[in-house]
Design a protein around this motif. Structure first.
Motif: not given
Length: 63
Positions: A47, A49, A63
Motif C-alpha cells: 500500500q 500512503y 491511504k
C-alpha cells in the motif's frame, strides 16, 4: 534520534499506561521524514500512503 532534554516528556508522575510505555519507542522528527517538502509517499507492504503537512502545520496521513 534522541529528543533534546527540553522536549522530553515529564515522567515524574509515570504510571503503566500505553502512553508511558511509548517512551521506549523510536521518535522520528517530521522534518526528517519530509526533508523540506510538504508531502511524502510512504510504502507499507503493498500500500502507498501520503503524509501531508497542512498550511496550519498539522500532519495528515491518507491511504
Amino acid at each position: 534520534m534522541t529528543m533534546p532534554a527540553d522536549e522530553q516528556p515529564d515522567l515524574s508522575q509515570a504510571s503503566d499506561t500505553p502512553v508511558d510505555r511509548a517512551i521506549d519507542l523510536r521518535v522520528v522528527d517530521s522534518r526528517e521524514l519530509l526533508r523540506g517538502d510538504r508531502e511524502v509517499l510512504i510504502r507499507h507492504s503493498d500500500q502507498i500512503y501520503r503524509l501531508r503537512l497542512t498550511k496550519s502545520g498539522k500532519l495528515i496521513l491518507q491511504k
